[in-house]
Design a protein around this motif. Structure first.
Motif, PDB file in Angstrom:
ATOM      1  N   ALA A   1      26.474  74.538  27.322  1.00 23.17           N
ATOM      2  CA  ALA A   1      26.059  73.222  27.815  1.00 23.17           C
ATOM      3  C   ALA A   1      24.728  73.347  28.556  1.00 23.17           C
ATOM      4  O   ALA A   1      24.556  74.229  29.396  1.00 23.17           O
ATOM      5  CB  ALA A   1      27.131  72.644  28.734  1.00 23.17           C
ATOM      6  N   GLY A   2      23.811  72.471  28.235  1.00 20.25           N
ATOM      7  CA  GLY A   2      22.524  72.444  28.922  1.00 20.25           C
ATOM      8  C   GLY A   2      21.453  73.300  28.286  1.00 20.25           C
ATOM      9  O   GLY A   2      20.272  73.146  28.605  1.00 20.25           O
ATOM     10  N   SER A   3      21.837  74.192  27.399  1.00 17.52           N
ATOM     11  CA  SER A   3      20.856  75.111  26.785  1.00 17.52           C
ATOM     12  C   SER A   3      20.077  74.385  25.687  1.00 17.52           C
ATOM     13  O   SER A   3      20.533  73.360  25.161  1.00 17.52           O
ATOM     14  CB  SER A   3      21.589  76.314  26.191  1.00 17.52           C
ATOM     15  OG  SER A   3      22.387  75.904  25.096  1.00 17.52           O
ATOM     16  N   PRO A   4      18.917  74.917  25.319  1.00 18.73           N
ATOM     17  CA  PRO A   4      18.178  74.337  24.191  1.00 18.73           C
ATOM     18  C   PRO A   4      19.024  74.330  22.915  1.00 18.73           C
ATOM     19  O   PRO A   4      18.939  73.401  22.106  1.00 18.73           O
ATOM     20  CB  PRO A   4      16.970  75.272  24.035  1.00 18.73           C
ATOM     21  CG  PRO A   4      16.841  75.983  25.338  1.00 18.73           C
ATOM     22  CD  PRO A   4      18.211  76.051  25.939  1.00 18.73           C
ATOM     23  N   GLN A   5      19.855  75.363  22.768  1.00 14.71           N
ATOM     24  CA  GLN A   5      20.699  75.431  21.561  1.00 14.71           C
ATOM     25  C   GLN A   5      21.729  74.302  21.526  1.00 14.71           C
ATOM     26  O   GLN A   5      22.184  73.910  20.463  1.00 14.71           O
ATOM     27  CB  GLN A   5      21.415  76.778  21.489  1.00 14.71           C
ATOM     28  CG  GLN A   5      20.509  77.969  21.253  1.00 14.71           C
ATOM     29  CD  GLN A   5      19.997  78.572  22.545  1.00 14.71           C
ATOM     30  OE1 GLN A   5      19.939  77.918  23.596  1.00 14.71           O
ATOM     31  NE2 GLN A   5      19.607  79.840  22.485  1.00 14.71           N
ATOM     32  N   MET A   6      22.149  73.821  22.696  1.00 16.94           N
ATOM     33  CA  MET A   6      23.079  72.686  22.711  1.00 16.94           C
ATOM     34  C   MET A   6      22.471  71.511  21.960  1.00 16.94           C
ATOM     35  O   MET A   6      23.140  70.873  21.141  1.00 16.94           O
ATOM     36  CB  MET A   6      23.415  72.267  24.141  1.00 16.94           C
ATOM     37  CG  MET A   6      24.290  71.011  24.202  1.00 16.94           C
ATOM     38  SD  MET A   6      24.557  70.364  25.871  1.00 16.94           S
ATOM     39  CE  MET A   6      23.010  69.491  26.151  1.00 16.94           C
ATOM     40  N   TYR A   7      21.210  71.231  22.219  1.00 16.78           N
ATOM     41  CA  TYR A   7      20.569  70.091  21.564  1.00 16.78           C
ATOM     42  C   TYR A   7      20.390  70.335  20.072  1.00 16.78           C
ATOM     43  O   TYR A   7      20.565  69.436  19.253  1.00 16.78           O
ATOM     44  CB  TYR A   7      19.223  69.781  22.223  1.00 16.78           C
ATOM     45  CG  TYR A   7      19.393  69.316  23.651  1.00 16.78           C
ATOM     46  CD1 TYR A   7      19.919  68.046  23.926  1.00 16.78           C
ATOM     47  CD2 TYR A   7      19.070  70.145  24.720  1.00 16.78           C
ATOM     48  CE1 TYR A   7      20.097  67.628  25.237  1.00 16.78           C
ATOM     49  CE2 TYR A   7      19.240  69.729  26.031  1.00 16.78           C
ATOM     50  CZ  TYR A   7      19.758  68.472  26.288  1.00 16.78           C
ATOM     51  OH  TYR A   7      19.950  68.055  27.569  1.00 16.78           O
ATOM     52  N   LYS A   8      20.051  71.576  19.713  1.00 17.58           N
ATOM     53  CA  LYS A   8      19.941  71.898  18.283  1.00 17.58           C
ATOM     54  C   LYS A   8      21.280  71.700  17.586  1.00 17.58           C
ATOM     55  O   LYS A   8      21.347  71.179  16.472  1.00 17.58           O
ATOM     56  CB  LYS A   8      19.490  73.359  18.104  1.00 17.58           C
ATOM     57  CG  LYS A   8      18.023  73.578  18.380  1.00 17.58           C
ATOM     58  CD  LYS A   8      17.620  75.014  18.014  1.00 17.58           C
ATOM     59  CE  LYS A   8      16.244  75.323  18.591  1.00 17.58           C
ATOM     60  NZ  LYS A   8      15.961  76.762  18.594  1.00 17.58           N
TER      61      LYS A   8
ATOM     62  N   ASP B   1      22.358  69.051  36.462  1.00 23.80           N
ATOM     63  CA  ASP B   1      23.025  68.534  35.261  1.00 23.80           C
ATOM     64  C   ASP B   1      22.011  67.902  34.318  1.00 23.80           C
ATOM     65  O   ASP B   1      20.987  67.368  34.763  1.00 23.80           O
ATOM     66  CB  ASP B   1      24.059  67.464  35.640  1.00 23.80           C
ATOM     67  CG  ASP B   1      25.292  68.070  36.294  1.00 23.80           C
ATOM     68  OD1 ASP B   1      25.302  69.303  36.541  1.00 23.80           O
ATOM     69  OD2 ASP B   1      26.241  67.309  36.574  1.00 23.80           O
ATOM     70  N   VAL B   2      22.334  67.985  33.031  1.00 28.77           N
ATOM     71  CA  VAL B   2      21.472  67.340  32.029  1.00 28.77           C
ATOM     72  C   VAL B   2      22.325  66.465  31.122  1.00 28.77           C
ATOM     73  O   VAL B   2      23.551  66.542  31.142  1.00 28.77           O
ATOM     74  CB  VAL B   2      20.710  68.384  31.174  1.00 28.77           C
ATOM     75  CG1 VAL B   2      19.768  69.213  32.043  1.00 28.77           C
ATOM     76  CG2 VAL B   2      21.688  69.281  30.414  1.00 28.77           C
ATOM     77  N   LYS B   3      21.639  65.678  30.297  1.00 31.95           N
ATOM     78  CA  LYS B   3      22.358  64.836  29.332  1.00 31.95           C
ATOM     79  C   LYS B   3      22.850  65.681  28.166  1.00 31.95           C
ATOM     80  O   LYS B   3      22.074  66.413  27.556  1.00 31.95           O
ATOM     81  CB  LYS B   3      21.413  63.777  28.767  1.00 31.95           C
ATOM     82  CG  LYS B   3      21.406  62.472  29.507  1.00 31.95           C
ATOM     83  CD  LYS B   3      20.557  61.461  28.741  1.00 31.95           C
ATOM     84  CE  LYS B   3      20.012  60.422  29.721  1.00 31.95           C
ATOM     85  NZ  LYS B   3      18.937  59.615  29.124  1.00 31.95           N
ATOM     86  N   GLY B   4      24.107  65.531  27.852  1.00 30.68           N
ATOM     87  CA  GLY B   4      24.639  66.111  26.630  1.00 30.68           C
ATOM     88  C   GLY B   4      25.365  65.015  25.866  1.00 30.68           C
ATOM     89  O   GLY B   4      25.399  63.860  26.323  1.00 30.68           O
ATOM     90  N   HIS B   5      25.941  65.377  24.724  1.00 31.37           N
ATOM     91  CA  HIS B   5      26.578  64.350  23.892  1.00 31.37           C
ATOM     92  C   HIS B   5      27.787  64.886  23.130  1.00 31.37           C
ATOM     93  O   HIS B   5      27.742  66.008  22.619  1.00 31.37           O
ATOM     94  CB  HIS B   5      25.588  63.809  22.855  1.00 31.37           C
ATOM     95  CG  HIS B   5      24.328  63.278  23.431  1.00 31.37           C
ATOM     96  ND1 HIS B   5      23.251  64.085  23.728  1.00 31.37           N
ATOM     97  CD2 HIS B   5      23.977  62.012  23.800  1.00 31.37           C
ATOM     98  CE1 HIS B   5      22.273  63.338  24.250  1.00 31.37           C
ATOM     99  NE2 HIS B   5      22.691  62.085  24.301  1.00 31.37           N
TER     100      HIS B   5
ATOM    101  N   LEU C   1      31.688  71.804  20.398  1.00 34.95           N
ATOM    102  CA  LEU C   1      30.412  72.255  19.846  1.00 34.95           C
ATOM    103  C   LEU C   1      29.761  73.310  20.735  1.00 34.95           C
ATOM    104  O   LEU C   1      28.989  74.144  20.245  1.00 34.95           O
ATOM    105  CB  LEU C   1      29.499  71.034  19.684  1.00 34.95           C
ATOM    106  CG  LEU C   1      28.233  71.181  18.856  1.00 34.95           C
ATOM    107  CD1 LEU C   1      28.512  71.791  17.483  1.00 34.95           C
ATOM    108  CD2 LEU C   1      27.566  69.821  18.680  1.00 34.95           C
ATOM    109  N   ASP C   2      30.072  73.295  22.008  1.00 34.31           N
ATOM    110  CA  ASP C   2      29.466  74.292  22.903  1.00 34.31           C
ATOM    111  C   ASP C   2      30.156  75.641  22.732  1.00 34.31           C
ATOM    112  O   ASP C   2      31.252  75.740  22.158  1.00 34.31           O
ATOM    113  CB  ASP C   2      29.554  73.835  24.365  1.00 34.31           C
ATOM    114  CG  ASP C   2      30.983  73.715  24.863  1.00 34.31           C
ATOM    115  OD1 ASP C   2      31.836  73.165  24.126  1.00 34.31           O
ATOM    116  OD2 ASP C   2      31.277  74.188  25.983  1.00 34.31           O
ATOM    117  N   SER C   3      29.490  76.684  23.206  1.00 28.42           N
ATOM    118  CA  SER C   3      30.077  78.025  23.212  1.00 28.42           C
ATOM    119  C   SER C   3      29.462  78.778  24.375  1.00 28.42           C
ATOM    120  O   SER C   3      28.521  78.295  25.010  1.00 28.42           O
ATOM    121  CB  SER C   3      29.784  78.753  21.907  1.00 28.42           C
ATOM    122  OG  SER C   3      28.470  79.294  21.932  1.00 28.42           O
TER     123      SER C   3
END
Lengths: 456, 456
Positions: free
Chosen positions: A56-63, A253-257, A279-281
Motif C-alpha cells: 500500500a502506498g508504493s508506486p507499484q500499488m498504482y501500477k 497516508d495516500v489515496k489507494g483504490h 491486490l497489495d502484497s
C-alpha cells in the motif's frame, strides 16, 4: 478431446434434464474452459514479474491498480470502477540488518526483516543483550530481566496441526503484539521467530501493531535457522547481544483504490455477490501466492463466466481489494460504501490462502445456509473442492460481513506449502503451479454459479 | 505443545474407550510422531543428493541398495534381507542430441531424451524428414508417407482430466508402442511429445518396448515447447528434417535386489502386509518424487511404528522394490518368492505417485473389502487421506495381486504437480515439500495400522 467437449456442451440442449444434471454439465463446462483456455497463470506472471511487490502506498500499488482495471475490462467486466480509500504508507526505508555479537568478539549476521508497520531503529541502530523467551508466559516470568534488552520470542509453529493456518493462528500473536508486550517491561526491541515451518532461513515479515500505552520499539522477524542458532546459543548460557538497524517508518497516508468489475444481474441487478482477493502484497517478494493467485483467480472467474456466455441472475462483483496486508482500508471502504448505498449483499467469497490445489470452502453464515452449501459438495468434489466446513471468510470481506451480516466464505486450498513462503522473499511466481491455480478458479466459479442460481 | 501430546497419549490408559476412539488416538500418535520427529525428508536428501539417479544395473543402484538396507536396520527392522533378481541394464550411453534442419540451412537444437529401453542411433546418427501425426489414427491415414522418415507423435496430455494420471493413462501408449507402430510402416525413428503438461521444455523419458515383429528404431521424447514449435512449423507446411543421435543400448542383465525389512507379527507371524515403493529411478534426475518419496515414506512408517512401540498382529514387510521403471523384475521376484513359499498375504500397498499432499487411497479387492476400507475414511480424513476409491495398486505389487489374489492399494496424493517432473531432469529433492511428504507417511501408517488391527 474436442469431441468430448462438444458432447458435454450439447447435454444442455436435451430437455427434461434434472437441475442437478444441468449443474453438473455447466460446472464441467466451467472446468473445461479454465483448464483449456485459462489466462490466470500468464496474468500472474505479468503481475509478479513486471510489477512485483506492491505494498500500500508504493508506486507499484498504482501500477497494479491500472493493470487490474484494464484486465477486468479486457476480461469482460460490464462496469469497471475504482473505489477510493486512504491507505497507510509504511516503508522499509533501507536494508534491515542484524548482527549477533558473541563473547570473544566473534559475530554472526542474522537474516531478518523489519515487521510491517514497525518503527525502525534509525541510522544509529540499537545494540543490546538478548533475552530468550519461548512464550508470553515466559516473558512474564522474566519480566525483571527485560529492561534495556532485546526480547527474542522463539515461539514455534506447531507442526502437529494438519491445517497450517491453525499453527499460524496459534503463533501470530507474537508478531502482532510481541513488541508492546516487551516494551511494557522496558525492552528496547524485539526479534520474532518467523511464522513458518519452512526448511530455509528466509525471514517472514507481516503486520504488527503497537499498543499506544507503551513505547514503539523496533520489531523484526528472524529466519528459522538463525532463530534455532540464537535460541541454542542463549539456552547454552552464552551472553549474546544483537546490533539491529532498520529504517522502517510511516509516511503520510495516500489515496489507494479497490478495483472493481461487475457482471450485471439479469433478474436481481441490485443484489450482489462478491468474489475477491487483495491486490497489495509485501514489499520483499512478488506477492505470488499472497495474493496474486487470488487476484488472477478472481479475474479468471469473470473471464470464464463471460466466455461461457453466462448471464447471472444477481450482479457479481469482482473485487481487487486494496491494503489487506497492513490496514484493511480497502475492505473497510467496500463495506462502508455498501452500507451507505443500502446495497443488498447475498454472499462474499475471498480467495487469499494461496493458489494451491483446492480442497474445499470455509463458510460463515447460518446453519441453514451451511447445510445448503454442503448440499453442493458432490458437485464440487470432482474438481477437488468438496470439503465444506464451518467458519472462515477473509480479511477483506470481514467488514461487510460485520456491517451488513453478509454470509461469507473462503476458498480453502491445500495449506502445506503456504507458510513456507508467506510474507517471505520466496513468494514468487515460480512457487505457483499452473494447474493448482486453475483448479482454484474452477471451484470458485462453480460455487459462485451455484450461489447465483439458488441463493443461500 | 508437549502438554497436548501427553494428554493424547494418556487417552489410551483410560479404560472403556471404544475401538473407534482408541484408533483415533493411536492415529493421532502416529501423526504427531511423524510431524514432529520424521526422518523422511532428511533421508530423501541423502538418497537424492548423495546417490542420485539409480537406474537398474547402474552403480548407483547398488549404492541405493546398501543405503536402503542399512536404513531399514537403523529404523527398527527386525529382519532385513536382500531378495535377488536379475535386472535389465539399459544405458543411455552418451548425450542425446537432436537438431531440426529447416529450409535455407537454418537449424534449431531440440531438447530430447532417448526413451528407456530404446535402441540408439549409434555414432552415425539418423537424419530424415519428419512426419507429424497427432494420434495413431492419423498415423494410419499417413502410413504411405512414413517410410524412411521420422514420425513425430504430437499427442497432447488432456488438461481436462482433473486427476492427471488419467491424462497419463490416455497418452502413454504413444511412448510405449509408438516406435513399433511407426516401424511397421517403415519409419526410421520416432519423436514423442513428452507425457506432461508442464510449463517448461524438459523432455520426459520413460519406458518403451519394441514389438519383435518390427525393426527396433530409435525413440526419443521431446520437451513441450520444442514439440509445439515443431508441430507448428510442420503444420505450416515447412519441410523439416531432424538429425538424431542417441547412444542408448542394453548391456547384459545384472543381479539386483529387492531390499526388505520386517516387523514380526505377534499373533500371525506368517501372514504378511506389504508396504513399498521402488528404489530405482531414471538416470536423468534424482528420482525424488519418483520414487524416492515412496521409499522414504515406507521407511518412515517402519520408524514410526517402532518409535511408538507398536507390536503388529501380522508381519509387516517394508519393501524397496528393484527395477520398477523398465522391467518390474523386483515386483515379479517378490510375487514368485511369495508363491514358492506359500506365503499368505493379507494386503499390499504401494506409494509411487509422489510425495504430495495425500488425498486418499485407491483399492483393488472385493466389494466387501472396499466397503471396509471406506468405513475407515473418517479416521483418515483429519490427515487429508480420506478419499477411498475403487481401483489402483502399483506396478511392483501388481504381480503379487495377480499371482496370489492379494488385495492391493495405493496412496493417492494430489496429482497436479506430478507430471511436471515425472521422468524429467527436474525431479529433484527441491521439488519435494517436507510436510506433504510426511503427511503421506502419516496416512500410510494409519491405514497399515487399521489393516493390521482389523484385517480386510
Amino acid at each position: 478431446m474436442k469431441g468430448k467437449l462438444f458432447l458435454i456442451g450439447s447435454l444442455f440442449l436435451v430437455s427434461g434434464l434434472s437441475a442437478q444434471t444441468a449443474d453438473e454439465a455447466f460446472i464441467r463446462k466451467i472446468a473445461d474452459e479454465v483448464l483449456i483456455n485459462s489466462k490466470a497463470y500468464e496474468n500472474l506472471r505479468t503481475l509478479t514479474k513486471t510489477i512485483g511487490g506492491r505494498l500500500a502506498g508504493s508506486p507499484q500499488m498504482y501500477k497494479a491498480e491500472d493493470w487490474g482495471y484494464n484486465l477486468l475490462q479486457q476480461s469482460g467486466s460490464q462496469h469497471t470502477f475504482k473505489q477510493e480509500c486512504m491507505v497507510p504508507h509504511w516503508v522499509r526505508g533501507g536494508k534491515d540488518q542484524a548482527t549477533a555479537l558473541l563473547p570473544g568478539r566473534s559475530k554472526k549476521e542474522l537474516d531478518i526483516l523489519a515487521l510491517g508497520n514497525s518503527q525502525g531503529t534509525g541510522e544509529k541502530g540499537v545494540t543490546a543483550p538478548v533475552v530468550l523467551v519461548n512464550s508470553f508466559e515466559e516473558l512474564e516470568q522474566k519480566k525483571d530481566q527485560v529492561a534495556g534488552r532485546i526480547v527474542f520470542y522463539n515461539y514455534h509453529f506447531n507442526p502437529t496441526f494438519v491445517r497450517t493456518f491453525q499453527a499460524y493462528g496459534d503463533a501470530v500473536k507474537y508478531r502482532g503484539m510481541g513488541a508492546s508486550a516487551a516494551a511494557k517491561y522496558g525492552a528496547v526491541a524485539v526479534i520474532i521467530r518467523s511464522m513458518s515451518h519452512s526448511t530455509d532461513n528466509n525471514p517472514h515479515t507481516g503486520a504488527m501493531h503497537y499498543d499506544s500505552a507503551y513505547k514503539k520499539i523496533p520489531a523484526v522477524a528472524v529466519g528459522l535457522k538463525d532463530a534455532d542458532w540464537l535460541a541454542s546459543a542463549l539456552s547454552g548460557g552464552k551472553d549474546i547481544s544483537v546490533s539491529l538497524k532498520t529504517m522502517a517508518h510511516f509516511l503520510p497516508d495516500v489515496k489507494g483504490h479497490n478495483i472493481i468489475g461487475e457482471l450485471k444481474g439479469t433478474q436481481f441487478p441490485d443484489e450482489y455477490i462478491t468474489i475477491g482477493g487483495h491486490l497489495d502484497s509485501w514489499d520483499v517478494n512478488e506477492g505470488a501466492q499472497d495474493d496474486g493467485a487470488g487476484i488472477v483467480q478472481t479475474i479468471e472467474v469473470l473471464r470464464t463466466l463471460k466466455a461461457l456466455g453466462y448471464q447471472p441472475k444477481h450482479t457479481i462483483r469482482f473485487v481487487l481489494f486494496a491494503n489487506e496486508e497492513n490496514g484493511t482500508r480497502g475492505g473497510n471502504a467496500y463495506a462502508d460504501e455498501a452500507a451507505k448505498n443500502n446495497e443488498k449483499h447475498l454472499f462474499a467469497l475471498e480467495t487469499d490462502a494461496g493458489g494451491f490445489t483446492p480442497r474445499g470452502f470455509g463458510f460463515t453464515g447460518s446453519e441453514e445456509q451451511l447445510k445448503k452449501m454442503k448440499s453442493w459438495a458432490p458437485l464440487l468434489e470432482p474438481y477437488g473442492g468438496g470439503e465444506i466446513s464451518a467458519g472462515g471468510g477473509g480479511t477483506d470481506i470481514g467488514p461487510i460481513h460485520q456491517k451488513l451480516k453478509t454470509p461469507m466464505g473462503e476458498l480453502l486450498p491445500d495449506s502445506q506449502r503456504y507458510f513456507d513462503l508467506h510474507h517471505a522473499r520466496n513468494d514468487v511466481f515460480e512457487a505457483v503451479n499452473k494447474r493448482e491455480l486453475e483448479l482454484g478458479a474452477v471451484n470458485i466459479a462453480a460455487l459462485i454459479y451455484l450461489v447465483d442460481q439458488y441463493g443461500l
